[in-house]
Enzyme design. Sequence first.
Site, PDB file in Angstrom:
ATOM      1  N   ARG A  61      16.861  30.993  81.283  1.00 34.98           N
ATOM      2  CA  ARG A  61      15.592  30.829  82.017  1.00 34.98           C
ATOM      3  C   ARG A  61      14.782  32.121  82.014  1.00 34.98           C
ATOM      4  O   ARG A  61      13.545  32.086  81.965  1.00 34.98           O
ATOM      5  CB  ARG A  61      15.851  30.312  83.443  1.00 34.98           C
ATOM      6  CG  ARG A  61      16.744  31.186  84.333  1.00 34.98           C
ATOM      7  CD  ARG A  61      17.169  30.363  85.539  1.00 34.98           C
ATOM      8  NE  ARG A  61      17.911  31.064  86.589  1.00 34.98           N
ATOM      9  CZ  ARG A  61      19.216  31.275  86.595  1.00 34.98           C
ATOM     10  NH1 ARG A  61      19.956  30.887  85.559  1.00 34.98           N
ATOM     11  NH2 ARG A  61      19.804  31.879  87.624  1.00 34.98           N
ATOM     12  N   GLU A  88      20.998  36.960  87.465  1.00 32.05           N
ATOM     13  CA  GLU A  88      20.873  36.607  88.887  1.00 32.05           C
ATOM     14  C   GLU A  88      22.135  37.015  89.638  1.00 32.05           C
ATOM     15  O   GLU A  88      23.201  37.167  89.012  1.00 32.05           O
ATOM     16  CB  GLU A  88      20.639  35.087  88.999  1.00 32.05           C
ATOM     17  CG  GLU A  88      20.464  34.539  90.408  1.00 32.05           C
ATOM     18  CD  GLU A  88      19.374  35.229  91.215  1.00 32.05           C
ATOM     19  OE1 GLU A  88      19.544  36.429  91.551  1.00 32.05           O
ATOM     20  OE2 GLU A  88      18.361  34.583  91.524  1.00 32.05           O
TER      21      GLU A  88
HETATM   22  O1  2PG Z   1      19.879  29.872  93.390  1.00 33.00           O
HETATM   23  C1  2PG Z   1      19.643  31.026  93.000  1.00 33.00           C
HETATM   24  O2  2PG Z   1      20.268  31.581  92.074  1.00 33.00           O
HETATM   25  C2  2PG Z   1      18.557  31.828  93.692  1.00 33.00           C
HETATM   26  C3  2PG Z   1      17.264  31.840  92.924  1.00 33.00           C
HETATM   27  O3  2PG Z   1      16.796  30.577  92.637  1.00 33.00           O
HETATM   28  O4  2PG Z   1      18.352  31.237  94.937  1.00 33.00           O
HETATM   29  P1  2PG Z   1      17.928  31.989  96.271  1.00 33.00           P
HETATM   30  O5  2PG Z   1      16.434  32.047  96.285  1.00 33.00           O
HETATM   31  O6  2PG Z   1      18.476  31.086  97.327  1.00 33.00           O
HETATM   32  O7  2PG Z   1      18.573  33.343  96.301  1.00 33.00           O
END
Ligand code: 2PG
Length: 205
Positions: A61, A88
């Site tokens: 992504r 992430e």
């Molecule tokens: O699910 C995730 O990896 C993150 C980003 O989409 O979520 P959040 O915003 O809850 O940290």
Amino acid sequence: MSGTLVLVRHGQSEWNLKNLFTGWRDVDLTDQGREEARAGAEKLKARGVTFDIAFTSALQRAQKTCQIILDVLGQSGLETIRNQALNERDYGDLSGLNKDDARAKWGEEQVHIWRRSYDVQPPGGESLKDTGARVWPYYMHDMQPHVLRGGTVLVAAHGNSLRALIMALEGKSGEEIVKLELATGVPIVYRLNADSTVKSKDVLD
Ligand SMILES: O=C(O)[C@@H](CO)OP(=O)(O)O
């Protein structure tokens, strides 16, 4: 000499749309996500931004967002470095769960702490502090030298890996970072001073 650092959170992903914790799961962009990346790129183009190098994560992504931006800018073949240091935050056991189901099970407050606090780890996953411990050294060693040499650097990554980077860049505290939310596909343009501090910040929303 000072350079420019542009941070972009990837466009909407399939699991953003489905409201699922994503973390290291490698899901694709939605059509809307691709459009958000294009719209962000048009804003950079309107300002005459061109990049010297791009960095992205090991997840599609972010990589696709990066490529869409470069394509719009006419820089499709630009050197692009992929590294999982920019991935992430690892959401551990929450990965794949619906965020509303998690709130129903563990309560609104606990889920907010897992999602936005600085040093609380979600079960089996990384805290923002843990994420910062891989993002920040990578920034220092691999990205910042390009900026300090006067370059313009694109970083297409993720909500929490970028929150960790912004925390360090702006010197935000663990309490301040709780409130920071990043919109998908919106470029944040930092100009840095020669001593690596932030000279200006411009959010292209
Ligand atoms: O699910 C995730 O990896 C993150 C980003 O989409 O979520 P959040 O915003 O809850 O940290």
